[in-house]
Design an enzyme around this catalytic site. Structure first.
Site: not given
Ligand code: 13P
Length: 349
Positions: A83, A105, A142, A223, A225-226, A268-269
């Site tokens: 990532d 990135d 990205e 990205h 996307s929590s 992730d979050t």
């Protein structure tokens, strides 16, 4: 089953019209939670590690934990993804370790903080694509810059400052030959994305739809996307946490994205919140406990619950056995002979 190419996972997701969650890991319990959820829901998976995760766990520990997952769950296709690689060297080192996919990135300079120029981004991403494809490894690029900071990587800010320009997205995809394209539509890493439920003024789904119209066969990546659900925030705060009120990306918006070309969804979050809430609850309600298993087990269970839910919501559930994995060597041949197209299909404006 050996680790599989992320390109194959995403091509299959496009055929099936679903999205695949890409879940970040730092340790064994998180990997176990993801694999438990994949088995429970019969899902293919993308496990991803940031530079911070690789440093925290040490490369060999983390990579071998994921190899253990592929041995223990031979029926589940797993792609191992870097990532937010910040340089050619970071991506090369992941490929040398055995990752089957990398993100370059190049939207930020190597410091992982300063936005780069379009030309710098194209140059470094193309360099990674050439190196990776020769070895059968997938590349995500990205264009546009996300908000927030994750593991020390990120430009900060709200996420609205560098929204992706659809024309640039087309040129970037054409000139680099990336397999997957992360775009900036107002999301940011971390818990503090929006100060109220997001509407079209802060979450630019119209930009995503416009990019998908121009690049109908490019795998788009969301990205940040929590969903930062209130129930997970509440558990943390009920047991001594101090999270401020915040909103994430509603699952329905992600599902709208999936109907419009999003194939990889980074989360992730939400998992961090689930783990922290579960650990806080044990330590707060049973202060006499000191065996880490007493809180790591509920933490792992809490994360598995979130991941299972997302796998079902993104539509990947039920698709682990749709296809047989293609070897990385065959994928490399496909890039070389052109059967795995690297020039995107571009639709007229
Ligand atoms: P969240 O912070 O919204 O989970 O995003 C994670 C991410 O995009 C990793 O690259």
């Amino acid at each position: 089953m050996p680790l599989v190419s992320m390109r194959q996972l995403l091509d299959e997701a496009a055929k099936g019209g679903y999205g695949v969650g890409a879940f970040n890991v730092n340790d064994m319990e998180q990997i176990q939670a993801i694999m438990g959820a994949a088995q429970e829901t019969n899902s293919p998976v993308i496990i991803q590690a940031s530079r911070g995760a690789r440093a925290f766990a040490q490369d060999r520990y983390l990579f071998h934990l994921i190899l253990a997952a592929s041995e223990l769950y031979p029926d589940i296709p797993i792609a191992m993804h870097q990532d937010h690689g910040n340089s050619f060297e970071t991506c090369k080192s992941a490929i040398e370790l055995g990752y089957t996919s990398v993100m370059m990135d190049g939207s930020l300079k190597e410091d992982g903080k300063t936005p780069s120029s379009f030309e710098e981004n194209v140059a470094v991403t193309k360099q990674v694509v050439d190196y990776a494809h020769e070895r059968g490894v997938t590349v995500e690029g990205e264009i546009g810059v996300l908000g927030g900071v994750e593991d020390g990587h990120g430009a900060g800010g709200s996420g609205l400052e560098h929204i992706t320009d659809p024309d640039q997205a087309v040129e970037f995809a054409e000139r680099t030959g990336v397999d997957a394209l992360a775009i900036a539509i107002g999301t940011s890493h971390g818990a503090y994305k929006f100060t109220k439920r997001p509407d079209g003024s802060v979450l630019k789904m119209d930009v995503l739809i416009a990019i998908h119209k121009r690049l109908p066969s490019t795998h788009l990546v969301m990205h940040g996307s929590s969903s930062v659900p209130k129930d997970l925030q509440d558990i943390v705060n009920e047991y001594g946490g101090k999270l401020k009120e915040t909103w994430g990306v509603p699952v329905e918006e992600i599902q709208l994205g999936i109907r419009n070309g999003v194939r990889k969804v980074n989360v992730d979050t939400d998992n961090r919140l689930a783990i922290t809430g579960a650990i806080r609850k044990v330590l707060w309600t049973q202060p006499e406990k000191f065996d880490p298993r007493d809180y790591m087990k509920p933490a792992r269970e809490a994360m598995q619950k979130v991941v299972s839910q997302r796998m079902t919501q993104f539509g990947q559930a039920g698709h682990a056995h749709d296809y047989s994995p293609i070897s990385i060597e065959t994928i490399a041949k496909g890039y070389k002979d052109g059967s795995l197209a690297t020039r995107p299909l571009v639709a007229a404006k």
